[in-house]
Write an enzyme that holds these catalytic residues in place. Sequence first.
Site, PDB file in Angstrom:
ATOM      1  N   GLY A  60     -36.797  21.614   1.632  1.00  0.00           N
ATOM      2  CA  GLY A  60     -37.795  22.642   1.383  1.00  0.00           C
ATOM      3  C   GLY A  60     -38.518  23.157   2.601  1.00  0.00           C
ATOM      4  O   GLY A  60     -39.543  23.829   2.475  1.00  0.00           O
ATOM      5  N   ARG A  96     -25.185  23.149  -5.279  1.00  0.00           N
ATOM      6  CA  ARG A  96     -26.044  22.532  -4.257  1.00  0.00           C
ATOM      7  C   ARG A  96     -27.369  22.088  -4.854  1.00  0.00           C
ATOM      8  O   ARG A  96     -27.987  21.134  -4.403  1.00  0.00           O
ATOM      9  CB  ARG A  96     -26.281  23.538  -3.123  1.00  0.00           C
ATOM     10  CG  ARG A  96     -27.021  22.955  -1.935  1.00  0.00           C
ATOM     11  CD  ARG A  96     -27.220  23.989  -0.843  1.00  0.00           C
ATOM     12  NE  ARG A  96     -27.562  23.343   0.413  1.00  0.00           N
ATOM     13  CZ  ARG A  96     -28.784  23.007   0.773  1.00  0.00           C
ATOM     14  NH1 ARG A  96     -29.789  23.254  -0.047  1.00  0.00           N
ATOM     15  NH2 ARG A  96     -29.014  22.426   1.938  1.00  0.00           N
ATOM     16  N   GLY A 150     -37.004  25.064   5.181  1.00  0.00           N
ATOM     17  CA  GLY A 150     -36.392  26.249   5.763  1.00  0.00           C
ATOM     18  C   GLY A 150     -37.202  27.504   5.485  1.00  0.00           C
ATOM     19  O   GLY A 150     -37.969  27.577   4.516  1.00  0.00           O
ATOM     20  N   TYR A 170     -30.278  37.975   5.243  1.00  0.00           N
ATOM     21  CA  TYR A 170     -30.357  36.518   5.393  1.00  0.00           C
ATOM     22  C   TYR A 170     -30.976  35.965   4.118  1.00  0.00           C
ATOM     23  O   TYR A 170     -32.028  36.427   3.676  1.00  0.00           O
ATOM     24  CB  TYR A 170     -31.212  36.154   6.612  1.00  0.00           C
ATOM     25  CG  TYR A 170     -31.434  34.665   6.797  1.00  0.00           C
ATOM     26  CD1 TYR A 170     -30.357  33.790   6.896  1.00  0.00           C
ATOM     27  CD2 TYR A 170     -32.718  34.128   6.877  1.00  0.00           C
ATOM     28  CE1 TYR A 170     -30.560  32.427   7.077  1.00  0.00           C
ATOM     29  CE2 TYR A 170     -32.927  32.774   7.067  1.00  0.00           C
ATOM     30  CZ  TYR A 170     -31.844  31.925   7.160  1.00  0.00           C
ATOM     31  OH  TYR A 170     -32.039  30.575   7.331  1.00  0.00           O
ATOM     32  N   CYS A 217     -36.526  28.859   2.076  1.00  0.00           N
ATOM     33  CA  CYS A 217     -36.502  27.836   1.030  1.00  0.00           C
ATOM     34  C   CYS A 217     -37.873  27.731   0.363  1.00  0.00           C
ATOM     35  O   CYS A 217     -38.898  27.715   1.046  1.00  0.00           O
ATOM     36  CB  CYS A 217     -36.098  26.497   1.625  1.00  0.00           C
ATOM     37  SG  CYS A 217     -35.753  25.233   0.396  1.00  0.00           S
ATOM     38  N   GLY A 237     -33.799  22.469   8.991  1.00  0.00           N
ATOM     39  CA  GLY A 237     -34.881  23.243   8.407  1.00  0.00           C
ATOM     40  C   GLY A 237     -36.158  23.199   9.216  1.00  0.00           C
ATOM     41  O   GLY A 237     -36.458  22.224   9.908  1.00  0.00           O
ATOM     42  N   GLY A 286     -34.111  17.054   5.666  1.00  0.00           N
ATOM     43  CA  GLY A 286     -34.883  18.247   5.368  1.00  0.00           C
ATOM     44  C   GLY A 286     -34.819  18.596   3.896  1.00  0.00           C
ATOM     45  O   GLY A 286     -33.749  18.538   3.290  1.00  0.00           O
TER      46      GLY A 286
END
Length: 512
Positions: A320, A423, A322, A405, A325, A359, A318
């Site tokens: 991009g 990350r 999510g 979130y 994201c 994602g 995965g």
Amino acid sequence: MENTNLRTKTLRDGTTAEELFSQDGLSFNDFIILPGFIDFDSSKVNVSGQFTKNILLHLPLVSSPMDTVTESSMARAMALMGGIGVIHNNCTVEQQARMVRSVKLYRNGFIMKPKSVSPDVPVSTIRNIKSEKGISGILVTEGGKYDGKLLGIVCTKDIDFVKDASAPVSQYMTRRENMTVERYPIKLEEAMDVLNRSRHGYLPVLNDKDEVVCLCSRRDAVRARDYPNSSLDRNGHLLCAAATSTREADKGRVAALSEAGIDVLVLDSSQGNTIYQVSFIRWVKKTYPHLEVVAGNVVTQDQAKNLIDAGADSLRIGMGSGSICITQEVLACGRPQATAIYKVARYAASRGVPCVADGGLRNVGDVCKALAVGANVAMLGSMIAGTSETPGEYFFKDGMRLKGYRGMGSIDAMLQGRESGKRYLSENETLQVAQGVAGAVLDKGSVLKLLAYIHKGLQQSAQDIGEVSFDAIREKVYEGQVLFNRRTLTAQSEGAVHSLHHYERKLFASKL
């Protein structure tokens, strides 16, 4: 007519996965799985999946290593229900290791080095141990050694009303001759059964010299009864995973996590095909061969090949996709999630490496599709965000109970800890480009109920497809026996709620 004949598809009415994913990049909403023949009850469906080469999950779900999703409470809940939680690393090494220990000690199985004291220890010491470590039952042995000869046991209830805190515990302990004990060796299931039949809180396991080998507790027996499909290590502890970045300084974090007892190390990177990750995988597998390594993230077969060649035990797929994201939007790099899963997982399967769909999963149907087209397990972020087990406090806005979130590529997350920036390979940049957003989600209640709902939903999905496991579904997908249809925008609209003035949506209901 035999059921085997009824299950055989003689008419080619649909599209194979190979044809479906041959050109366009597809997401989960772009296709639908066609139904098969049902000759079994949904309760017979086995939804288990390989998380890594050596770890099988009864529930093929993993919680995402995000600082608004997985800390110790979520990791415990995931493991109790048969999945596993990945504790985020946007915190200090000490904080992350402490969370891992909290998970590993929640269900002890065999306590191999139980806390023990000598008979002359004062009552005050027992009270201090209780307040500092939460231990309510402490063995009394010769010399106070954890493997010494058993003399008795002292529990909190034995000293609750003792006024003289300097009195020795030997005056208040339950003596050896009044205790239920078992001889080593004994299987964990047998030990738990003895505890269930006895009315004692603890069961010491002794050798032929009456020396302590290990200890079992009633609390753990109750948890074993209530959560029979828990994800456990060989000693009966809950499985736990933890995330780390892949820089040189992170080797110290791995050492601390290994000492804390993690079972799986998840290398957390939005783009895993880097020299940093390849080198880090090789170092981890050489230095800590007992640790399972989940590498990624990847969306192409070439990316997957490099990480598998380095020694990865599993891959996260995965980039991009999510809900929080924005990598694809900002950096113009990534791949539609369903296509990424099909392409990468099929290659990884040929190498004997399981894959994690990470994602783009919004509901049970998406999870089912991800598992059907190649993923062995699914990683959940937004689907379980807002549950009571996630970090953070609830707040109210416009009459709605919400919880924060955010993506680990959001500015908020990167400002809180440098690990989040690692990350995205940007922790040392003076100007950081956000690859995620921060927001809020509705309160979803306990994740325990939500996971039970997802489990049942997956069973019913597999039943409609006509197979008793997702392993069987994937096999039939690769053989061209499970078929699909592309969905137009109007078909997607038709498959959703429509033509109503208003409606109320409830995901599930429990029958008591």
